[in-house]
Each structure stands twice: as C-alpha cells, then as structure tokens.
Design an enzyme around this catalytic site. Structure first.
Site, PDB file in Angstrom:
ATOM      1  N   LYS A 160      88.302  15.100  94.598  1.00 41.62           N
ATOM      2  CA  LYS A 160      89.732  15.351  94.785  1.00 41.62           C
ATOM      3  C   LYS A 160      89.954  16.559  95.676  1.00 41.62           C
ATOM      4  CE  LYS A 160      93.889  16.736  92.211  1.00 41.62           C
ATOM      5  NZ  LYS A 160      94.429  17.124  90.895  1.00 41.62           N
ATOM      6  N   GLN A 161      89.143  17.596  95.488  1.00 38.66           N
ATOM      7  CA  GLN A 161      89.360  18.860  96.170  1.00 38.66           C
ATOM      8  C   GLN A 161      88.048  19.604  96.258  1.00 38.66           C
ATOM      9  OE1 GLN A 161      91.866  19.880  92.674  1.00 38.66           O
ATOM     10  NE2 GLN A 161      91.133  21.953  92.994  1.00 38.66           N
ATOM     11  N   GLU A 171      88.811  17.589  89.795  1.00 42.22           N
ATOM     12  CA  GLU A 171      89.321  16.971  88.565  1.00 42.22           C
ATOM     13  C   GLU A 171      89.098  15.466  88.519  1.00 42.22           C
ATOM     14  OE1 GLU A 171      92.932  19.925  87.325  1.00 42.22           O
ATOM     15  OE2 GLU A 171      93.300  18.546  88.971  1.00 42.22           O
ATOM     16  N   TRP A 217      94.383  28.162  86.843  1.00 37.58           N
ATOM     17  CA  TRP A 217      93.480  29.136  87.457  1.00 37.58           C
ATOM     18  C   TRP A 217      94.040  29.652  88.786  1.00 37.58           C
ATOM     19  CZ3 TRP A 217      88.924  27.236  90.866  1.00 37.58           C
ATOM     20  CH2 TRP A 217      89.330  26.157  91.656  1.00 37.58           C
TER      21      TRP A 217
END
Length: 799
Positions: A611-612, A491, A352
């Site tokens: 994670k982000q 994720e 993406w």
C-alpha cells in the site's frame, strides 16, 4: 487569482465543495471551523463542523454486534446565518444559498498570511435586482476561545430590506463521512439555550457519554443598528434582523463567538465564561487586526521559504499544520490527529503521524513538540496495561489512540467496493512504539531539554525498550532475535496467504527500528546522572540481565533478505508477482488495490504488493550513512548498491494508497538524487490540494503529509540534522528546489537562520543567542563554528 499568500477558488462547484470546506478550514490549535457556507444547511453538498478536540465513544451496529470507537464531537454551530431580500417593489425573495439559481458569481479566498477566509457572492433575480454578499471569517489565533464573522450586503439598483437570521444551533450530529453514517452521531445532550438582555445568544450542553460541559455564546451586531426579534428552542436560538438597504447604503451583520468546555483551565462554568468572553469581545475590526498580528508572529517563527509553486503549496501545508498544532496546543493534553481539526475522518484518532510532524515542529515550536510527547507520556499507564494484558513488559502503545490511550482501532472495516465488512488487524502495527521513541530521541538531540529527556522522555524510551525486549524471541537455528505476528507500515499486509491467524513475521522496518530503540535506551541509561539512573532501574526494573539482552537484540536482530534486497518481511520474496499493468489498464486508479482484489474474491496478501512505503521508511528516518551503520551493527551489509536495489524493487511494487507513501519515496529518492525524486515530492505536495485520493480530503486534510513536506525540505533537501555536537548538514538540492531558507531553534537558541542557495549555504546566529560558537559539520567534514551575531557562508562541493 492565486498569489503566493492567497488560495482562491473562483467559482462554485457543488462536487468540489467538501474539498473547499476542508482546505479553507480555520483553526487556532484549540478548535477549528470548516470553511463551509454559513447560509447553507448540512446536506450532501455542505457540511459545517466545529471541532474542539473532544472525543467520546460512539456505537456502530454490524451484524447484530455493537462495536464502540471514540468519535470526535461536532460542537454547536455558531456560523449559521441565512438571509433573503425584501424589495420595496416586489415579492419576498427566497432564502439565498450558493445553490440558488440566481447565483451569478462566487469566489472563496483564503488569506494565508492573516488566517482569514473571505467568501464573495453575487446574486441577480429575475427582475434584474442584484445583491452582493461578502463574508469575512476568522478563528482567532491570539485568543484561542474566540471566532468571528462579518457579513456585508450591498444592493445594486434597488432598495428594500435584508432579512437576516443569525442562528446558534446545538442540533448538530456527526455526519461528515458517509461510511460512518451507521455510527451513532448524536453526541450532545442536556441542551439549554437563550438570549440575554444584552442580545448575546447562549447555548450550553454536554457530551452524552463523557459528560464534558460545553458553553457557546454569540454576540451579533448589525449596521445599521436595529432591534432583533428573538426566538429560542431548547437547543437553538434565532435572532432576526431587518436591515434597510439601498445602492448607497450597505448593511452588515457581525457575529463574535466564544467557545469553552469543562476541560479548559482554569476550571469554571463553560457557559458563564463563554457569555463573558462574547459580551466583552472587541469589535470585528479590532479582532481582525489582533488576529493578523498573531499570525505574523507565527510566520516569522515557522515559515519555510521555497520559490515558485512548490513554495506556495508548502505555505498552505504549514498554514493547516499551525491551525491544528499552534502554540495554544502546548497548553493542552492532545496528540496529533491524523486528519487535523478539519473533518471527522479517522474519528479524530492519533496514529503514528507525529513521526512525520514532530521533526518540523521540534525545530520551530519546541514547546508544542514537548506537549505532544507529553500526550504520550500521560498515556504510559494505558500502554503498560496493554502490554501486561498480552503477557509482556514495558509499554505497548496503541495503533490508534484517543482520550484515554487505550486501543481505538476498529475491529471491522468496510470495503465500499464489495459492501462487505472485513476483520481489521491494523492494531498489530506495533511500530508505532518505535515512532514515539524516535521522536523522543530527536527532540532531545535538537533541544537539549534535559528536564524532559531525563524525566518523561527517559520513561517513554525505556518502557518502549522493555516492550521490544519482551516481545522479541530468540531463534536458535538462526542465532538471531525475531519479532512475529505484527503488521508493518504497509497495511495491506496483515497475514500470510492461507494462514489461520493475522500478522506477519520479521517486518524489516519493525525489527530494525526496535533494535535502534534498544540501542538508544541503553545509551540514554548510561548517560543519565547516577541518581536518576538508579531511580529508573528501581522503577522500571531493567536489571543487568535485561540490559545485556537489549544489547544482544540491538546487535543480533534478524532482518530478512531475498534476491539481494531487504525483504519487507520474512517470506515476502516467495509471494506471487502481481500483473500491475493489467490492473492499471482495468481499473485506472489502483491506490486501494486491497479493496479491488477483495471485491474480486482475491486477497492482496498473496502478492508482492504494498500500500505504501514500508521497508523504505528506514531511508526516510535515517541518513544513508546512519542506515549503513545501523545494519552494520546488526551484522548485515547494506552498501549503496544493496540499498539502491532495494529502493528500485519496492518502487515497482507499491500502489501508494497512503498520502505518506509519495512523501517517503520522494525523500528517499532525493537523497539518492534519483531521476524520479521530484515526481514523488510533487505528488506529496499535491496530495490534498488536488485530492489525489478521490474525495478523501473533503473528510479532513492529511496532517502527517502536510508538515512532512516541510520536513522533506528541511531534513531531506537542505539536509539539516540537529545533533548533540552541532548542526549536521548534507544538502541534496533538487533542480526544482534550487533554494530554500528558514529560521529554527536549536538547543534553546531561537532565530538561527539557514539559507540554501545554488552552490552555497549560509548560517546566521542572532547576537547573544549562543553561549559558545555553534559547530557546523558539512557533508561529514567539520567546519569552523558560527558565533553569536555572526553569519557564515560555506561553499558546496559538487555543484
């Protein structure tokens, strides 16, 4: 010494060589060559890779099972040149490399302005004889089929002969990423090699599975001119030159390489075309001049000027973005590879990342942006088939796409901490569909390209809307629509604790962007000419009942909240809190917290840990006022207090295991004028330069993060949005970025100049660029328009 246009490495460190190779890679949008030492072979220190955007399946055997994924093809190596000294008064020297103990000096310089890599070395043997070598390399930005390197030898205090072997080598494999070593990295077959009567070495081969033909030819010239001894194997050619050298007489070897494949248009025999191009290539000095001129044109159209160190790093980011996505890319059927053309990590797949890349590309190189969107459109049939296989309608795009558009996400991934292969559920990141829709919409807003937006763009947007309308279910108890069983941008979060299957429900980012997509699809359909509207309705089938459902979902999508903040997904607030301080004290770097916990026998799915940036991605895509309106349409209050609380909440629960995370956090905090905004912006700038993820940059730069930092300046700090009614500008200048300037395209008009200075901003429009004055809306207040040939300055309030 580094300058604003030069990136230099002043010594040789084997531990950092892979990083240098990636940061010094050269490309032209069609193919790229890593910045590797031409005299060294592929080993644990050096890795030469020529990437030409070719993919083919590779098999990985795990626990007796064969798993196939597309892999980028390492193309034949045109760079190889090894050399040694043959002194008049001593024994033959060893083949020299940067790893030889006689190395006394080594400097690598990357000239960003001209797209030229220079490597200088100085050797001294035990008898005091010194040899200087200068390599000058380019991958031609004007002619996308050519590359060249010139090597100059200088003797200091001795005379003799330089023996140089110029090799064209087809015996290459994919071996640049250690964790992929179990993949079958042999992708080339059917080798034939030789040297023509004119001294042009040639090599033809094809990819072993996809059967793509490859032709490479190299013309090697020496000064002084000497006859070359030649030898060939089936897969390689070697031309050996013996060049006299003395302290008053240098020697030079120049290689001009041409690369063609059977995918090139117009079609022809790749080998014949390569030999023709190499044979007639201009002298190195002429190639260098035309190459620099091509880069000058690119910089004039694409440069984003920011003062100081930040500006220097932004220049490097833009340099690598343009080497992957140049105007030559507009002629190709390719997407945005997450690691550029700089290495084999992520196997050349398209994720993406275009979400972070296309905002910049659209404003500066709209033809390239259109081509990248057409890559998605050509893969609509595969996305429709994927949705149909799940019993759904519309287009379900894969998380990882390759040449065909089918799902390329691996089913297993390795945790290097535990050595265990684990199920990979990242293919459930359906939000990639909204990323494509967002890029389609923004491209149309910025360019006014009605041919695209009413044609391929409409088909993309409507088919993605059909998918979201199909996958969404109605919860009668909540009286809301829901999306279940997905993975969001975070994720780490691929399942609920103790759940029998993967996926989580009502990821806020996925749900909100799906609702936004459905609203935009309806809006577009209503705006289309009646004939085109009927055509699309007949083709795609969104009848009135379907359109009413889209309208309902766009207003009644469920978004979970807890403790006064937006929940990342349903149930996030009930997960356990992680002792972040304890894990940082124990492990130091906890960016890959998922691997740490799995190696401990635990799972990150149990904790409020990301994670982000996930939920905060909404603040990256949408301005605060637009985000409030979007939530308001859904029936939720998202005022400044709720959003600030949400931002603070997730800042304290994110490990930043992705280079995109600091980019998003920096942009969100910049909009709020947050105290930590620059810390995250700076980390985004340094992510590849400093290799903050510990070795990953050497496997290929992070392409999404690099143009993303440019977008952070233009759309974040400068506050520029291109709307259908004019330019929307709402700057949020940071103390660390007091000024910026750039030239951009808008509604087909090129050369519009934007300048942000302390307390004021300027807009200038080239003469005869606009049919009517350009409307400007500053901080929500409509101002007088800027006419063609005019420059207007506006004072910023609150300065």
């Amino acid at each position: 010494m580094n300058t604003s246009w030069t990136w230099a490495f002043n010594d040789y460190d084997p531990k950092k060589e892979r990083l240098v190779e990636a940061l010094c890679a050269l490309g032209n949008g069609r193919f790229a060559t890593r910045g590797a030492a031409s005299e060294a072979g592929a080993d644990t220190i050096h890795y030469r890779n020529v990437c030409g955007r070719l993919l083919q399946p590779a098999l990985l055997k795990i626990a007796g099972k064969s798993v196939a994924n597309e892999d980028p093809v390492n193309l034949p190596d045109w760079l190889r040149l090894r050399y040694r000294c043959l002194p008049d008064d001593g024994p033959t020297g060893a083949w020299l490399t940067p790893d030889d103990p006689s190395l006394r000096h080594h400097k690598t310089s990357l000239d960003l302005r001209g797209g030229v890599l220079t490597r200088r070395m100085h050797f001294q043997d035990g008898n005091g004889r010194r040899l200087g070598i200068t390599h000058t390399r380019l991958v031609h930005m004007g002619d996308p089929y050519l590359a060249a390197q010139r090597t100059t030898f200088r003797a200091y205090g001795w005379s003799g002969t330089i023996e140089a072997e110029a090799v064209l080598d087809g015996n290459v494999t994919n071996a640049g990423v250690v964790r992929y070593r179990d993949l079958d990295g042999h992708h080339l077959t059917g080798h034939r090699a030789g040297v023509g009567a004119d001294g042009v070495a040639w090599l033809s081969c094809r990819t072993s599975v996809s059967r793509i033909g490859i032709g490479v030819a190299v013309r090697t010239m020496s000064r002084p001119i000497v006859a070359a001894a030649m030898s060939c194997t089936q897969a390689a050619t070697t031309q050996t030159f013996r060049l006299p050298i003395s302290r008053n007489r240098s020697a030079t070897v120049a290689k001009s390489a041409a690369l063609y494949t059977s995918l090139d248009r117009p079609q022809g025999d790749p080998l014949s075309r390569a030999v023709e191009a190499a044979s007639h290539a201009a002298a190195f000095e002429v190639l260098l001049a035309s190459h620099r001129a091509a880069w000058k044109r690119l910089w004039s159209q694409g440069e984003v000027k920011v003062p100081g160190e930040a500006g220097r790093i932004l220049r490097l980011h833009l340099f690598h973005a343009l080497q992957t996505l140049s105007p030559h890319t507009a002629e190709m059927d390719v997407g945005v590879p997450a690691r550029g053309l700089h290495g084999e990590a992520y196997r050349g797949h398209v994720f993406w990342d275009e979400l972070f890349v296309l905002p910049y590309v659209t404003l500066h190189f709209p033809e390239v942006a259109r081509a990248l969107l057409m890559y998605r459109h050509r893969r609509l049939p595969a996305a429709r088939s994927a949705a149909q296989a799940c019993g759904l309608r519309g287009a379900m795009f894969p998380w990882q796409s390759g040449s065909s558009g089918v799902e390329e996400t691996q089913t297993l991934h390795l945790n290097p901490r535990s050595g265990r292969w684990l199920p990979d559920h990242s293919h459930l990141q359906r939000h990639v569909c909204s990323a494509i829709a967002w890029n389609v919409w923004r491209y149309g807003q910025a360019t006014g390209d009605t041919g695209f937006i009413e044609g391929p763009g409409a088909e993309l947007l409507l088919d993605i809307a059909r998918y979201w309308g199909s996958v969404t279910t109605f919860d009668a108890d909540r009286e809301r629509y829901r999306i279940r069983g997905v993975v969001g941008p975070d994720e780490y979060r691929d399942a609920y604790p103790e759940a029998p299957g993967p996926g989580i429900d009502d990821n806020a980012y996925t749900n909100v962007t799906a609702a936004w997509t459905l609203a935009r699809a309806r809006e577009l359909l209503d705006r289309l000419p009646e004939a085109r509207r009927r055509e699309l309705v007949e083709q795609l089938g969104p009848d009135e009942e379907t359109l009413d459902r889209w309208e309902g979902i766009s207003r009644r999508m469920y978004v979970p909240f807890h403790t006064g903040v937006v929940s990342q997904f349903e149930g996030y607030g009930s997960l356990a809190e992680l002792d972040w301080q304890a894990y940082r004290a124990r492990y130091g770097d906890i960016r890959r917290l998922d691997r740490i916990l799995e190696a401990e026998g635990d799972t990150v799915n149990r904790y409020q840990a990301s994670k982000q940036a996930d939920t905060l991605m909404l603040g990256y895509l949408f301005r605060p006022s637009d985000l409030q309106a979007l939530f308001g349409r859904l029936g939720y209050l998202l005022d400044d207090d709720v959003w600030r609380a949400t931002v603070t909440y997730y800042l304290n629960r994110t490990s930043h295991g992705s280079t995109l995370s600091s980019l998003v956090h920096g942009g969100v905090l910049a909009c709020q004028q947050g105290a930590d905004a620059w810390r995250y912006c700076e980390e985004a700038l340094l992510s590849d330069v400093a290799d903050i993820q510990g070795g990953t940059t050497g496997e290929g730069i992070h392409l999404g993060a690099m143009p993303g930092t440019l977008d952070l300046i233009e759309r974040g700090i400068a506050g520029l949005e291109a709307g259908p009614g004019g330019l929307l500008i709402d700057p949020v200048p940071l103390r660390e970025v007091p000024r910026c300037s750039f030239t951009f395209c808008y509604l087909g008009n090129r050369g519009i100049r934007f300048q942000l200075l302390p307390g004021r901003l300027g807009i200038s429009v080239p003469a005869s660029s606009l049919a009517s004055p350009l409307p400007v809306c500053l901080a929500g207040e409509r101002l007088e328009a800027v006419a063609a040939g005019e420059e207007r300055w506006f004072r910023l309030t609150g300065e």
